[in-house]
Scaffold this active site. Structure first.
Site, PDB file in Angstrom:
ATOM      1  N   HIS A 229      39.511  -2.265  29.689  1.00 19.50           N
ATOM      2  CA  HIS A 229      38.320  -2.631  28.930  1.00 19.50           C
ATOM      3  C   HIS A 229      37.482  -3.683  29.647  1.00 19.50           C
ATOM      4  O   HIS A 229      36.495  -4.176  29.114  1.00 19.50           O
ATOM      5  CB  HIS A 229      38.782  -3.156  27.556  1.00 19.50           C
ATOM      6  CG  HIS A 229      37.733  -3.175  26.505  1.00 19.50           C
ATOM      7  ND1 HIS A 229      37.365  -4.333  25.831  1.00 19.50           N
ATOM      8  CD2 HIS A 229      36.955  -2.194  25.996  1.00 19.50           C
ATOM      9  CE1 HIS A 229      36.425  -4.052  24.953  1.00 19.50           C
ATOM     10  NE2 HIS A 229      36.150  -2.769  25.038  1.00 19.50           N
ATOM     11  N   LYS A 231      34.879  -5.602  32.196  1.00 20.40           N
ATOM     12  CA  LYS A 231      33.557  -5.370  32.782  1.00 20.40           C
ATOM     13  C   LYS A 231      33.350  -6.438  33.850  1.00 20.40           C
ATOM     14  O   LYS A 231      32.991  -7.574  33.544  1.00 20.40           O
ATOM     15  CB  LYS A 231      32.440  -5.472  31.738  1.00 20.40           C
ATOM     16  CG  LYS A 231      32.511  -4.412  30.619  1.00 20.40           C
ATOM     17  CD  LYS A 231      33.280  -4.884  29.430  1.00 20.40           C
ATOM     18  CE  LYS A 231      33.225  -3.851  28.304  1.00 20.40           C
ATOM     19  NZ  LYS A 231      34.232  -4.118  27.264  1.00 20.40           N
ATOM     20  N   ASP A 236      29.817  -9.744  47.378  1.00 23.34           N
ATOM     21  CA  ASP A 236      30.027 -10.549  48.585  1.00 23.34           C
ATOM     22  C   ASP A 236      30.981 -11.722  48.361  1.00 23.34           C
ATOM     23  O   ASP A 236      31.010 -12.659  49.177  1.00 23.34           O
ATOM     24  CB  ASP A 236      28.688 -11.067  49.137  1.00 23.34           C
ATOM     25  CG  ASP A 236      27.806  -9.953  49.667  1.00 23.34           C
ATOM     26  OD1 ASP A 236      28.338  -8.845  49.907  1.00 23.34           O
ATOM     27  OD2 ASP A 236      26.587 -10.174  49.816  1.00 23.34           O
ATOM     28  N   HIS A 405      27.921  -6.983  19.357  1.00 20.61           N
ATOM     29  CA  HIS A 405      29.031  -6.495  20.176  1.00 20.61           C
ATOM     30  C   HIS A 405      29.594  -7.611  21.050  1.00 20.61           C
ATOM     31  O   HIS A 405      30.469  -7.399  21.881  1.00 20.61           O
ATOM     32  CB  HIS A 405      28.546  -5.326  21.030  1.00 20.61           C
ATOM     33  CG  HIS A 405      29.644  -4.531  21.673  1.00 20.61           C
ATOM     34  ND1 HIS A 405      29.919  -4.597  23.020  1.00 20.61           N
ATOM     35  CD2 HIS A 405      30.544  -3.656  21.153  1.00 20.61           C
ATOM     36  CE1 HIS A 405      30.921  -3.780  23.309  1.00 20.61           C
ATOM     37  NE2 HIS A 405      31.323  -3.194  22.198  1.00 20.61           N
ATOM     38  N   LYS A 407      31.672 -10.886  22.376  1.00 17.57           N
ATOM     39  CA  LYS A 407      33.029 -11.415  22.219  1.00 17.57           C
ATOM     40  C   LYS A 407      32.987 -12.859  22.720  1.00 17.57           C
ATOM     41  O   LYS A 407      33.276 -13.148  23.877  1.00 17.57           O
ATOM     42  CB  LYS A 407      34.040 -10.612  23.028  1.00 17.57           C
ATOM     43  CG  LYS A 407      33.997  -9.078  22.761  1.00 17.57           C
ATOM     44  CD  LYS A 407      33.172  -8.378  23.777  1.00 17.57           C
ATOM     45  CE  LYS A 407      33.362  -6.869  23.820  1.00 17.57           C
ATOM     46  NZ  LYS A 407      33.238  -6.148  22.603  1.00 17.57           N
ATOM     47  N   ASP A 412      33.651 -27.210  19.313  1.00 15.17           N
ATOM     48  CA  ASP A 412      33.550 -28.677  19.445  1.00 15.17           C
ATOM     49  C   ASP A 412      32.668 -29.158  20.594  1.00 15.17           C
ATOM     50  O   ASP A 412      32.901 -30.244  21.162  1.00 15.17           O
ATOM     51  CB  ASP A 412      34.947 -29.285  19.594  1.00 15.17           C
ATOM     52  CG  ASP A 412      35.766 -29.186  18.323  1.00 15.17           C
ATOM     53  OD1 ASP A 412      35.188 -28.862  17.264  1.00 15.17           O
ATOM     54  OD2 ASP A 412      36.979 -29.440  18.384  1.00 15.17           O
TER      55      ASP A 412
END
EC number: 2.7.8.-
Length: 487
Positions: A229, A231, A236, A405, A407, A412
């Site tokens: 999952h 991404k 370089d 969508h 995450k 704090d």
């Protein structure tokens, strides 16, 4: 004869006996694995309600491969190198060598945890750029891809053959033509729409591309439930990208059903890129059996900024659910507030207790989720948790301006987490995920401001109104919750 007259009854008895024996064997395996009782009971429910089919589903989706180490790290040069650094940093923390660093002093408990559970090394001198939507992410990504001189490494759960997907594909082909080495991993389930001709075309242009854990009977069918999952993009060895945004037009243009997919990504520059490269290199070794250990993939870099970053992977190849443990530690040690965004809210018992304990202890806990989801049963299951959380003073917000969508966690004004992991069983236990923990006051405040904007585009769920939902709806949600460990 007697047997011919009773053939139907005999066949039924044999099949029923075979099913009962198989079911008892499966239940025995689950018991011997000492699994989470909730997950075991969920599978037993499936086995009972779906005779025959339940066993097939278990073979495909129910087996626990964490202890088997789907990806072995033993003997890999990159793994040994990273482990040595992690051990040295752990020793430095225990001996208070960094005690004069105020941020490390405040975050030592989280930093130490991530070093121990996943060898997530501390990196200094990083620049972190917050990318708050698909347009910002793809504009920045395309700009950096076009500047590539040596290599490009990409890894996506979903890589679509749409406008943005083809734009990036064309850039990759052009860079390969210029002599840039392009390596690409796509998840075989997430990117199932990519046909064989797509892979042939890219390979004919000099691009190395592999599917992760191909679902081909019978070799990998038992591992179909374990998906990559992540991404990740590394360019370089100097610039990296990670977060929740796949390669698909819906992150830019949305659609008629859900509107724009509101998501979050980051661009990192500095030593944290080496951590991303290490994670990519492990996955690359798994799909290609080639190790990327050359020093050119881990170049020395001058400080690009002043951010302290810890990149944490997790998946069925690790001893511990590192990302979940990091989230747990952030929430349970929060003093003022925790803001959390996730498209799928199906916390296990540990995370559920963490959220309730923090809120009941006076911490301002806010959870941002979509009101409508792209997964019907998953959404029903999510809704089943809301009453319990609100009774504990957790504030729930339904995002109204499209489909949230992201995450993301911020706490704090000092620690932020942005990555690919949802707040659910699948991300914590089954998927290969990656998350960046950023320890920096200015960045945390920037992330907090994005939450303030998102809350303004949301509707807070009021407990008194939530209780008025029809009994039928509550029943559907409760039943879906029973399946949450399997979703």
């Amino acid at each position: 004869m007697w047997w011919s007259e009773n053939l139907e009854s005999i066949i039924y008895t044999v099949l029923l006996s075979a099913h009962l024996i198989s079911m008892l064997m499966v239940i025995g395996v689950m018991i011997m694995e000492n699994r989470n009782p909730l997950k075991s009971l969920s599978w037993i429910l499936v086995l009972l309600l779906l005779p025959g089919l339940g066993i097939v589903l278990y073979v495909f989706f129910g087996q626990n491969f964490r202890k088997e180490k789907i990806i072995s790290r033993k003997g890999l040069k990159n793994h040994d190198y990273i482990s040595n650094i992690a051990h040295a940093q752990t020793k430095a923390l225990s001996e208070s060598i960094w005690s004069n660093d105020d941020i490390i002093k405040q975050m030592e408990h989280i930093i130490q945890l991530q070093l121990n559970n996943s060898d997530s090394v501390i990196t200094y001198g990083n620049k972190v750029t917050l990318l708050n939507n698909g347009k910002e992410k793809f504009d920045s990504l395309i700009e950096e891809l076009q500047k590539a001189k040596s290599f490009i490494h990409l890894q996506y759960y979903i890589f679509s053959q749409d406008k943005i997907g083809n734009t990036i594909k064309d850039i990759l082909i052009q860079k390969a033509k210029e002599g840039v080495k392009v390596r690409m991993i796509v998840d075989d389930v997430g990117s199932w729409e990519l046909k064989k001709n797509y892979f042939k075309e890219l390979r004919s242009k000099g691009i190395e591309i592999y599917s992760f854990l191909e679902v081909r009977f019978p070799i990998f069918t038992s591992k179909v439930n374990y998906r990559n999952h992540r991404k990740i993009v590394i360019i370089d060895g100097l610039v990296g990208f990670l977060g929740g945004i796949n390669v698909a037009d819906r992150y830019i243009n949305g659609g008629s059903t859900y509107g724009i997919w509101r998501d979050t990504h980051i661009k990192v520059e500095g030593d944290a890129v080496n951590s991303l490269q290490y994670i990519f290199s492990l996955d690359w070794y798994f799909v290609s059996r080639k190790e990327l250990a050359d020093s050119k993939y881990f170049p020395d870099k001058k400080p690009a900024g002043n951010k302290l970053v810890q990149i944490t992977p997790s998946g069925p190849d690790t001893d511990w659910p590192g990302i979940m443990m990091g989230f747990f530690k952030i929430i349970t040690t929060a003093k003022k507030y925790v803001y959390l965004a996730t498209p799928y809210l199906m916390p296990n018992e540990s995370m559920l207790m963490a959220l309730k304990t923090a809120a009941m202890g006076g911490v301002d806990v806010r959870v941002l989720i979509p009101e409508k989801s792209d997964a019907y049963i998953t959404n029903l299951s999510t809704m089943s948790y809301l009453k319990e959380l609100m009774l504990s003073d957790v504030k729930i917000y339904f995002y109204q301006k499209g489909f949230i969508h992201s995450k993301v966690i911020v706490c704090d004004d000092i620690v932020s987490s942005i990555g690919s992991a949802n707040m659910d069983f699948r991300s914590f236990e089954q998927n290969f995920e990656v998350t960046a923990f950023i320890y920096d006051e200015d960045f945390a405040k920037e992330v907090k401001e994005t939450f303030v904007d998102d809350f303004a585009d949301s509707q807070r769920v009021i407990l008194a109104e939530w209780r008025k939902r029809p009994i039928k709806q509550k029943a559907k949600e409760s039943f879906a919750r029973l399946l949450s460990p399997l979703l």
